[in-house]
Design an enzyme around this catalytic site. Sequence first.
Site, mmCIF file in Angstrom:
data_model
loop_
_atom_site.group_PDB
_atom_site.id
_atom_site.type_symbol
_atom_site.label_atom_id
_atom_site.label_comp_id
_atom_site.label_asym_id
_atom_site.label_seq_id
_atom_site.Cartn_x
_atom_site.Cartn_y
_atom_site.Cartn_z
ATOM 1 N NE ARG A 133 -7.519 3.296 3.612
ATOM 2 C CZ ARG A 133 -7.691 2.602 4.734
ATOM 3 N NH1 ARG A 133 -8.901 2.204 5.087
ATOM 4 N NH2 ARG A 133 -6.664 2.312 5.510
ATOM 5 N NE ARG A 134 -6.208 3.009 8.572
ATOM 6 C CZ ARG A 134 -4.966 2.641 8.777
ATOM 7 N NH1 ARG A 134 -4.089 3.507 9.290
ATOM 8 N NH2 ARG A 134 -4.555 1.409 8.461
ATOM 9 C CB CYS B 289 -0.472 5.162 -2.189
ATOM 10 S SG CYS B 289 1.122 5.991 -2.122
ATOM 11 N NE ARG C 34 4.111 10.336 9.646
ATOM 12 C CZ ARG C 34 5.148 10.833 8.990
ATOM 13 N NH1 ARG C 34 5.091 12.054 8.496
ATOM 14 N NH2 ARG C 34 6.249 10.132 8.813
ATOM 15 N NE ARG D 285 1.451 5.839 13.402
ATOM 16 C CZ ARG D 285 1.005 6.073 12.183
ATOM 17 N NH1 ARG D 285 -0.220 5.751 11.863
ATOM 18 N NH2 ARG D 285 1.784 6.618 11.283
ATOM 19 C CE LYS E 8 -0.667 0.582 5.002
ATOM 20 N NZ LYS E 8 -1.676 0.771 6.068
ATOM 21 C CG ASP E 9 3.781 2.099 2.741
ATOM 22 O OD1 ASP E 9 2.645 2.517 3.003
ATOM 23 O OD2 ASP E 9 4.582 1.707 3.607
#
Length: 336
Positions: free
Chosen positions: A126-127, A237, A144, A150, A78-79
């Site tokens: 997206r989230r 992306c 980040r 996180r 996905k990156d």
Amino acid sequence: MTILRLGTRRSALATTQSGWVADRLRAAGHQVELVEITTHGDVSTAPLATIGGTGVFAAAIRQALLDGEVDLAVHSLKDLPVAPHPGLEIAAIPVREDVRDALVARDGLTLGELPADAVVGTGSPRRVAALNALGLGLRVQDLRGNVDTRLRRVAEGDLDAVILACAGLRRLGLQERITEAIDPLQMLPAPGQGALALEIRSDDDQARAAVIPLDDPDTRAAVTAERALLAGLGAGCSAPVGALAEIVEEMDGSLHVSLRGFVGAIDGSLDLRRSVTGPIERAEDLGHELARTLLEDGARAVIPRSEEPERPAGASRPGGPQNTSSSVHNDLEQNL
């Protein structure tokens, strides 16, 4: 035998993923050396969308490949930008991990149990779009940092919850921290989420021969469809786009791709979902077909159309004569 130099980012997740690949290559009789590389995305504290999206994590490793400093790179698929990189190729895409997004919340709460005004951290547009479309009254804060950073924001009470990828947490052995694996009906994952891409120089036959046995054709077909959707939208992306392709077996034994796509506005005002189904041999075409449907139905309002759609990095599964039939459906179900 020549040692395969495997380039990896220094984060715990990146080295874990690269180590997973290295272990399988070693089990096949190859010698592998991990080479740590620092990327721009690792040293910048700016939001991903402002520094070029998640592709910033791949640029330095790709350059090391081209310069001959390493022979193989392992990326979170996905990156990777969807356009092929000159001189490089994705030689293998192993079996995919859990594709879903993961909620890690205080007190073991699920999305539906979080109170209104709860603060949820994520660095993904997206989230953010998907959360706001749910209409739960949650507040979203840009986030980040590595996985431990996180998770610590929740443990220390700074945030009520964070959203990460299930795949990453599982690969790190942190699956017990997941309080809810979010149903794709609520939040479609990023194109390629949960999959790894093994990238080599296009002229390196030795590296290709080493990694090809790790390729999973069904995973490759699924992510090819998802990345073709992203390319057809002319989106990067880090765009508010979700996609999930699944390989299904029809009554006659043939394999089909069932692809769902999401395009949303950051403020939740647009929650556009469509799907398409067709033969596995047409995985890439199906992604472009669904992109056209989404654009025609309103995605242009939040994703400007590029002049020419990019082609996804990775080919669909080879097969016999192509069946050009497919079906496109409007997914009108509301998020729960």
